[in-house]
Design a protein around this motif. Structure first.
Motif, PDB file in Angstrom:
ATOM      1  N   CYS A 686       0.853  -1.178   0.000  1.00 53.90           N
ATOM      2  CA  CYS A 686       0.000   0.000   0.000  1.00 53.90           C
ATOM      3  C   CYS A 686       0.896   1.236   0.000  1.00 53.90           C
ATOM      4  N   GLN A 687       0.440   2.310  -0.630  1.00 51.68           N
ATOM      5  CA  GLN A 687       1.258   3.516  -0.733  1.00 51.68           C
ATOM      6  C   GLN A 687       0.365   4.724  -0.936  1.00 51.68           C
ATOM      7  N   PHE A 688       0.595   5.793  -0.138  1.00 50.09           N
ATOM      8  CA  PHE A 688      -0.121   7.053  -0.320  1.00 50.09           C
ATOM      9  C   PHE A 688       0.530   7.872  -1.435  1.00 50.09           C
ATOM     10  N   THR A 689      -0.265   8.791  -1.992  1.00 51.72           N
ATOM     11  CA  THR A 689       0.325   9.797  -2.876  1.00 51.72           C
ATOM     12  C   THR A 689       1.283  10.674  -2.073  1.00 51.72           C
ATOM     13  N   ALA A 698      -2.790   3.666  -2.914  1.00 50.83           N
ATOM     14  CA  ALA A 698      -2.669   2.596  -3.908  1.00 50.83           C
ATOM     15  C   ALA A 698      -2.396   1.279  -3.199  1.00 50.83           C
ATOM     16  N   THR A 699      -3.038   0.199  -3.662  1.00 48.35           N
ATOM     17  CA  THR A 699      -2.794  -1.135  -3.109  1.00 48.35           C
ATOM     18  C   THR A 699      -2.675  -2.133  -4.257  1.00 48.35           C
ATOM     19  N   CYS A 700      -1.847  -3.159  -4.062  1.00 50.90           N
ATOM     20  CA  CYS A 700      -1.699  -4.196  -5.075  1.00 50.90           C
ATOM     21  C   CYS A 700      -1.716  -5.565  -4.412  1.00 50.90           C
ATOM     22  N   SER A 701      -2.018  -6.592  -5.205  1.00 52.13           N
ATOM     23  CA  SER A 701      -2.360  -7.881  -4.593  1.00 52.13           C
ATOM     24  C   SER A 701      -1.902  -9.044  -5.460  1.00 52.13           C
ATOM     25  N   ASN A 702      -2.025 -10.229  -4.870  1.00 50.76           N
ATOM     26  CA  ASN A 702      -1.762 -11.466  -5.612  1.00 50.76           C
ATOM     27  C   ASN A 702      -2.823 -11.732  -6.674  1.00 50.76           C
ATOM     28  N   ASP A 703      -3.877 -10.923  -6.689  1.00 51.10           N
ATOM     29  CA  ASP A 703      -4.884 -11.082  -7.739  1.00 51.10           C
ATOM     30  C   ASP A 703      -4.468 -10.399  -9.049  1.00 51.10           C
ATOM     31  N   ASN A 704      -3.194  -9.899  -9.103  1.00 50.38           N
ATOM     32  CA  ASN A 704      -2.569  -9.292 -10.293  1.00 50.38           C
ATOM     33  C   ASN A 704      -3.029  -7.864 -10.559  1.00 50.38           C
ATOM     34  N   PHE A 705      -3.820  -7.274  -9.650  1.00 47.63           N
ATOM     35  CA  PHE A 705      -4.393  -5.953  -9.904  1.00 47.63           C
ATOM     36  C   PHE A 705      -3.781  -4.892  -8.996  1.00 47.63           C
ATOM     37  N   LEU A 706      -3.897  -3.631  -9.467  1.00 46.17           N
ATOM     38  CA  LEU A 706      -3.555  -2.447  -8.670  1.00 46.17           C
ATOM     39  C   LEU A 706      -4.833  -1.638  -8.486  1.00 46.17           C
ATOM     40  N   ASN A 707      -5.149  -1.268  -7.226  1.00 43.34           N
ATOM     41  CA  ASN A 707      -6.335  -0.463  -6.937  1.00 43.34           C
ATOM     42  C   ASN A 707      -5.930   0.885  -6.367  1.00 43.34           C
ATOM     43  N   HIS A 723      -0.200  -6.863 -15.463  1.00 45.26           N
ATOM     44  CA  HIS A 723       0.672  -7.957 -15.031  1.00 45.26           C
ATOM     45  C   HIS A 723      -0.075  -9.288 -15.147  1.00 45.26           C
ATOM     46  N   PHE A 724       0.682 -10.356 -15.397  1.00 41.31           N
ATOM     47  CA  PHE A 724       0.056 -11.673 -15.485  1.00 41.31           C
ATOM     48  C   PHE A 724       0.447 -12.567 -14.315  1.00 41.31           C
ATOM     49  N   LYS A 725       1.187 -11.990 -13.356  1.00 39.31           N
ATOM     50  CA  LYS A 725       1.497 -12.695 -12.114  1.00 39.31           C
ATOM     51  C   LYS A 725       1.283 -11.729 -10.947  1.00 39.31           C
ATOM     52  N   PRO A 726       1.330 -12.216  -9.674  1.00 45.07           N
ATOM     53  CA  PRO A 726       1.066 -11.340  -8.528  1.00 45.07           C
ATOM     54  C   PRO A 726       1.885 -10.061  -8.550  1.00 45.07           C
ATOM     55  N   VAL A 727       1.226  -8.954  -8.157  1.00 38.47           N
ATOM     56  CA  VAL A 727       1.880  -7.642  -8.077  1.00 38.47           C
ATOM     57  C   VAL A 727       2.342  -7.451  -6.635  1.00 38.47           C
ATOM     58  N   ASN A 728       3.645  -7.269  -6.449  1.00 37.50           N
ATOM     59  CA  ASN A 728       4.234  -7.219  -5.107  1.00 37.50           C
ATOM     60  C   ASN A 728       4.302  -5.818  -4.514  1.00 37.50           C
ATOM     61  N   HIS A 729       4.322  -4.795  -5.377  1.00 36.06           N
ATOM     62  CA  HIS A 729       4.637  -3.457  -4.856  1.00 36.06           C
ATOM     63  C   HIS A 729       4.100  -2.389  -5.797  1.00 36.06           C
ATOM     64  N   CYS A 730       3.780  -1.227  -5.227  1.00 38.90           N
ATOM     65  CA  CYS A 730       3.365  -0.081  -6.028  1.00 38.90           C
ATOM     66  C   CYS A 730       3.923   1.187  -5.392  1.00 38.90           C
ATOM     67  N   CYS A 731       4.210   2.201  -6.210  1.00 37.16           N
ATOM     68  CA  CYS A 731       4.833   3.411  -5.681  1.00 37.16           C
ATOM     69  C   CYS A 731       4.549   4.585  -6.614  1.00 37.16           C
ATOM     70  N   PHE A 732       4.103   5.712  -6.048  1.00 34.51           N
ATOM     71  CA  PHE A 732       3.833   6.905  -6.845  1.00 34.51           C
ATOM     72  C   PHE A 732       5.136   7.627  -7.170  1.00 34.51           C
ATOM     73  N   THR A 737       2.269  11.759 -10.796  1.00 32.76           N
ATOM     74  CA  THR A 737       1.778  11.581 -12.166  1.00 32.76           C
ATOM     75  C   THR A 737       1.726  10.110 -12.545  1.00 32.76           C
ATOM     76  N   TYR A 738       2.700   9.345 -12.072  1.00 28.70           N
ATOM     77  CA  TYR A 738       2.802   7.925 -12.410  1.00 28.70           C
ATOM     78  C   TYR A 738       2.785   7.082 -11.137  1.00 28.70           C
ATOM     79  N   VAL A 739       2.454   5.819 -11.323  1.00 30.09           N
ATOM     80  CA  VAL A 739       2.580   4.853 -10.254  1.00 30.09           C
ATOM     81  C   VAL A 739       3.291   3.627 -10.832  1.00 30.09           C
TER      82      VAL A 739
END
Length: 1162
Positions: A686-689, A698-707, A723-732, A737-739
């Protein structure tokens, strides 16, 4: 009594709406406190649909449960639902109290020896306390210092009717004073312990380790176990301290600051205590002290009371003096009238005249020698209670003599004693201490010029903790330099207080120390920052040995070397790391905050704090300068995979394997929001702006998605795919502007936040193209300028330039998978955390592309007089031959196509052989380092013997599984080999195939006289064999894990064995008996006895010493089985140690490829 029919019908009518809208967990807290719901019933409800189960249970309960449920909804602001139940509220008659126990053994102090009643004030306090009968709240007793607030509070609590009607759970007294967080934690710990002692033994818990944990434990005890108890907090100074007790319970507090309760919630009732007694009450105190009838007091008595304005404290001080000298009435009156002492302090809150005069008069009647001792109390710190042993160190007197002197001070009201503790704790009233400091400013300085009092006794921790504070306060800068630039002081304070206090000292007094020598201050601070996690181990490590690993230019190393040389003369073992200059330390701070893997660590925006989370299910916050813990929260029901600060540092977000995302208030450790609907599998990050302008999470999961989440909305704002495999990390990105996202598919993807479209993909897996294993990208983070990204894959952190789209640098130092990396706000520091249970702080400017050039652990060493030559493969799969002392590379081969598995050097002629995974053996000769391929086999179950100079080759077969290792017997005509198939083979004129063990044979060693050999196995046994008959002579049982190593002593009489639990056993080779088990002291409860498997052993030539390797290197006294010294490498999992013939030099390589050449200090 059963539930009334009207109430039952109302519940049934409203049931559907109640089940949809209520949050049962909050309501049940109140119902348990009211005693209508048991803890067992609550636990059963939590395992079901909670709302349905709670209402089902209510229908089987009585009228009191219905009323409690109604009241709980009112308190939790379910007003519309409560209105549904109000009309059918049953009427109940007063019943027995929920708790039968009315124990009042809660530390309420006894009446003072001289006591005069103040019934009007006492009754006012009791009247306020009766208002707490029906609901929790606060009664504040406030007034000036010395006005008798504590005596009044204690007297008001001593009332049988009050206890019976209002506080059947008892009264619990806690003396507070001025506290910092560690001292407040101790106070709450002691209170929790006292409360739990009154319960059954099954209720006892582990002592809470943090203020948050202690507050939560106290909340549980007061609401669940003592819901009708009164907590009395005596002498509260600080609103932040009072907030720790804001638990929705019943509290009486005494304070000098009326406004403190403005910071807490609940009903507040106040009682003001006048600053002085009326004249008659003051006279009554003097009469009781002097054992005189009231009408028999001299005229001076009335004048004394008037002169001190009726201050209870001053009247008591003078009365205690007159008790021993009853003929000194005129003298003490003159003292008050004529002694014009200046005020205690212009800024002081004790703004009345008589107090300093009374204390001066009290001190002057002491014997000369005791008067000087009393003045010595100037060095004590405010609000610190000390045992007699502390003053015994200060005064250099026997403890019994000190106790007699202190008793005299107490009798004269010059000192106070807490007799509820054993040993007794003594303390000065802060007014008395302020007076002493003002009158004796030179006393403090003189004590330290004579030599600071120190002691390793735990009763004397006061001196260890506050010595630097007192020196700085007294302007004793030279003494402070000498103390803090001393390795002895580091060892003493670290052992007793832990490394965090020490690091804080160097940070706090850094400006003073830098005036003497900023470089030395930096060296000591760096040593503690990088070695702090080792200084927390038990048994406590040898600080001198740790310091010997510092750079040769460091003052820390210089002092350590002097001490090591001095103690080496007494037989003490110390070892110097000769080639340490070839290894650069990039970390700035290493701490060990959790048990188990650490999955996340992050900076606060101001850089002052670091939060971390991991397998322990907790969230922890600590100082970034020293690692001192500030808070701890039990955050989730499963592993906490990530934590993140909001841009203003007010919020912390956490996510977990339990699929939940939570948002916390940092300061109050309160849960604000829970998101648990959208992610279908564990939430990895999980990561704040970076700004609050448009705050998103922002949160990401083993379901391959970023929310992306808006905290004001219950569902996610955007979902991003790719992504076609689990997403481990996300960062703004810095401008939001980007994540970026990091995935198990080996890529880092960059998405546009506004459009949710993919912008760029970085293929990290291409960097590890030589490996067949999947590359899992654990995380990524942006530099402050947004031009570069650092991503973590395997045990390295890779710096990536977005414009050039290539790797720029890497960091190597962690012993296992790197889970998270993050830059500080200014980009000067990089934070990383790992499965090796450490958090590392790196200086960005020191990170470079060559920091990961390391050696593999399979090596060989030649000792030739003073020369040390090491051969090993590096992580680029090249054979390297190095000068062990300088670290310089003597030879480096080309990169091999097949993995190098082993290497061996030959002294004459000079050559080095290497074995590869594909079965190829190659020899490099010294003359021109030509490569010769001398044989090739693909199978691992054969042994290939090659005369490499002639090319003659012989193949030996027989093992059914992989050959573990082989060794030539002394005659060079027979070969001993052992295998994972559990067999040992002796190959010579004829083949001997020995079924040695039921499990894999892990090691084998031939005795120096070649008469016996030993084998060890995964079946947890070792065996001794005869070399001629090939029969088993002894089976050695007792190890609790795989026996991985063995070694005969040089006199053939002993055998040492080591297992995977870190245990080393010494056996008699003659009769197979167990001689001793080496020390069982371990690093901690989570670790093996040796920090890992014991993989190699060596005896000294005289067989008096033994060296072993595992997670670290240990040297043992063979005769006693005691550890003599330990060397902690940067990495772990040492595989083999090479020892010189004279047992003075030791060579090994750790799991991250660092080479260690250790030489005994003589």
């Amino acid at each position: 009594m059963a539930l009334e029919e009207g109430a039952r019908s109302c519940l049934l009518r409203s049931r559907h709406r109640l089940e949809q809208d209520i949050k049962p967990s909050y309501l049940m807290d109140h119902m348990v406190s009211d005693g209508v719901l048991t803890v067992d019933e609550e636990e059963r409800i939590r395992t079901q649909d909670q709302a349905v189960a709670l209402l089902e249970l209510l229908l089987r309960k009585d009228n009191r449960a219905y009323i409690s449920f109604y009241n709980a909804m009112v308190k939790e602001a379910y007003n519309d639902l409560a209105n549904l139940l109000h009309r059918d509220l049953p009427r109940v008659l007063p019943e027995a109290h929920f708790r039968s126990s009315t124990s009042i053994e809660g530390g309420v102090p006894q009446r003072p020896v001289v006591f005069v009643s103040r019934p009007e004030l006492v009754n006012r306090v009791r009247e306020k306390l009766y208002r707490l009968q029906k609901e929790p709240g606060w009664v504040t007793v406030f007034g000036m210092a010395g006005s008798g607030k504590s005596v009044l509070a204690a007297e008001a609590a001593r009332h049988h009717g009050l206890l019976e009607e209002c506080f059947p759970g008892g009264i619990h007294w806690l003396s507070i004073g001025q506290l910092d967080k560690p001292d407040l934690l101790v106070k709450i710990q002691l209170l929790c312990f006292r409360l739990e002692q009154s319960l059954d033994s099954q209720s006892l818990h582990r002592t809470p380790n943090t203020l948050d944990e202690a507050k939560e434990r106290l909340r549980f005890l007061m609401l669940r176990r003592y819901p009708r108890a009164l907590l009395i907090l005596d002498d509260i100074w600080d609103s932040t301290v009072l907030k720790a007790f804001d638990l929705h319970c019943r509290i009486l507090l005494t304070t000098r600051n009326r406004s403190l309760t403005n910071s807490v919630s609940g009903a507040i009732y106040e009682v003001e205590v006048e600053s002085g007694l009326d004249e008659n009450k003051g006279m009554e105190i003097l009469a009781l002290y002097t054992n005189t009838k009231l009408h028999g007091l001299p005229e001076e008595a009335r004048s004394i009371v008037r002169e001190c304005k009726g201050s209870p404290l001053v009247v008591s001080l003078i009365g205690a003096l007159l008790k021993e000298k009853p003929n000194r009435w005129p003298y003490y009156l003159r003292q008050l009238q004529q002694k014009q002492f200046k005020r205690i302090r212009k800024s002081s809150s004790y703004d009345y005249d008589a107090l300093d005069q009374a204390m001066a008069a009290s001190i002057e009647v002491l014997p000369d020698e005791h008067r000087e001792l009393y003045k010595d109390l100037t060095v004590l710190e405010k609000d610190i209670r000390v045992p007699a042993k502390v003053l015994s160190v200060l005064w250099e007197l026997e403890p019994e003599e000190v106790e007699d002197i202190l008793e005299e001070f107490v009798n004269k009201s010059l000192l106070f004693v807490d007799s509820h503790n054993k040993p007794y704790l003594y303390y000065l009233h802060d007014l008395q201490l302020d007076f002493l400091v003002e009158q004796n400013r030179t006393q403090l300085e003189q004590h330290y010029r004579d030599g600071p009092p120190t002691s390793g006794d735990e009763d004397c921790l006061y001196w260890i903790r506050f010595l630097t504070y007192h020196m700085a306060k007294a302007n004793l800068f030279q003494e402070l330099y000498s103390l803090m630039f001393s390795l002895d002081w580091v060892s003493t304070k670290a052992q007793l207080m832990g490394p965090a206090f020490l690091i804080n000292d160097y940070v706090e007094y850094g400006p003073i120390l830098d005036k003497e020598n900023c470089e030395v201050r930096s060296q000591f601070q760096e040593f503690l920052s990088l070695s702090g996690h080792q200084l927390e181990q038990r048994p406590f490590p040898d600080v001198v040995q740790l310091a010997l690993s510092q750079p040769h230019t460091s003052e820390v190393y210089r002092q350590a070397l002097l001490q090591a040389r001095d103690q080496a003369g007494t037989g003490k073992l110390y070892f110097e790391w000769l080639n340490k200059s070839s290894v650069e330390s990039l970390s700035r701070l290493v701490i060990h905050p959790h048990q188990g893997s650490i999955y996340s660590a992050c900076f606060s925006q101001d850089g002052a704090k670091i939060a971390s989370s991991g397998a322990s299910k907790t969230l922890k916050v600590f100082k970034s300068t020293s690692g001192e813990k500030l808070a701890e929260i039990q955050a989730h029901d499963d592993e906490v995979l990530c934590c993140a600060f909001s841009p203003d540092d007010r919020l912390l977000a956490t996510c977990s394997s339990d699929r939940k995302v939570k948002v916390w208030n940092v300061e109050r450790a309160i849960l604000l929001r829970v998101f648990e609907e959208e992610h279908e599998e564990q939430v990895n990050h999980c990561q704040f702006t970076n700004t609050t302008r448009s705050l998103l999470l922002a949160t990401c999961s083993n379901d391959n998605f970023l929310n992306l989440w808006n905290l004001n909305k219950p569902s996610s704002q955007n979902t991003m795919f790719g992504h076609f495999k689990p997403v481990n990390h996300c960062c703004f990105s810095p401008d939001d502007t980007y994540v970026s996202t990091s995935s198990n598919d080996g890529t880092v993807k960059l998405f546009q936040v506004a459009s949710a479209n993919e912008w760029k993909t970085i293929s990290v897996s291409d960097v590890f193209a030589e490996s067949d294993e999947d590359v899992l990208v654990k995380c990524s983070t942006w530099t402050a300028d947004g031009k570069r990204i650092v991503c973590a894959a395997r045990n390295a952190a890779l710096l990536w330039d977005l414009e050039a789209n290539k790797k720029m640098a890497d960091c190597s130092g962690h012993l296992s998978w790197v889970q998270r990396v993050q830059f500080s706000a200014d980009g000067s520091q990089l934070l990383s955390c790992s499965d090796d249970q450490t958090v590392r702080l790196w200086e960005t400017k020191k990170v470079h592309t060559s920091s990961a050039v390391c050696l593999k652990r399979d090596s060989d060493v030649l000792f030739n007089e003073d020369a040390i030559v090491v051969s090993a493969a590096d992580y680029c799969n090249r054979l390297q031959v190095r000068d062990g002392r300088t670290g310089s590379v003597l030879f480096q081969s080309e990169e091999k196509s097949s993995r190098i598995r082993c290497t061996c050097m030959c002294r004459r002629p000079s050559a080095v052989a290497l074995g590869q995974e594909d079965g190829t053996v190659q020899v490099e000769t010294h003359r021109d380092w030509r490569e010769q391929c001398v044989g090739s086999r693909q199978k691992l179950r054969i042994i290939l013997i090659t005369m490499w100079q002639s090319g003659e080759c012989k193949v030996l077969q027989g093992h059914k599984e992989q050959v573990r290792r082989f060794s030539l017997l002394a005659t060079d005509t027979r070969l001993l080999s052992w295998s994972f198939d559990g067999t040992v083979m002796v190959i010579g004129e004829k083949l001997q195939d020995i079924e040695a063990h039921r499990g894999a044979v892990l090691s084998c060693h031939v005795s120096p006289d070649a008469r016996h050999f030993a084998t060890t196995s995964a079946d947890k046994t070792a065996k001794l064999w005869h070399c001629e008959s090939w029969q088993c002579v002894h089976t050695l049982s007792g190890h609790q894990d795989c026996v991985r190593s063995c070694r005969f002593s040089w006199d053939n009489r002993r055998l040492a064995t080591g297992d995977d639990n870190g245990e080393i056993r010494l056996w008699s080779a003659e009769d197979g008996s167990l001689l001793r088990i080496c020390s069982r002291d371990g690093k901690d409860g989570m670790d093996s006895l040796h920090g890992g498997w014991v993989t190699d052993l060596h005896f000294s030539p005289d067989d008096s010493l033994l060296v072993s390797i595992g997670g670290y290197i240990k040297w043992w006294d063979v005769g006693k089985g005691e550890a003599l010294q330990t060397f902690f490498p940067t990495g772990t999992a040492l595989k083999r140690i090479h020892v010189s013939a004279d047992f003075s030099t030791f060579v090994t390589i750790d799991s991250i490829g660092i080479l260690y050449i250790l030489q005994r200090v003589l």
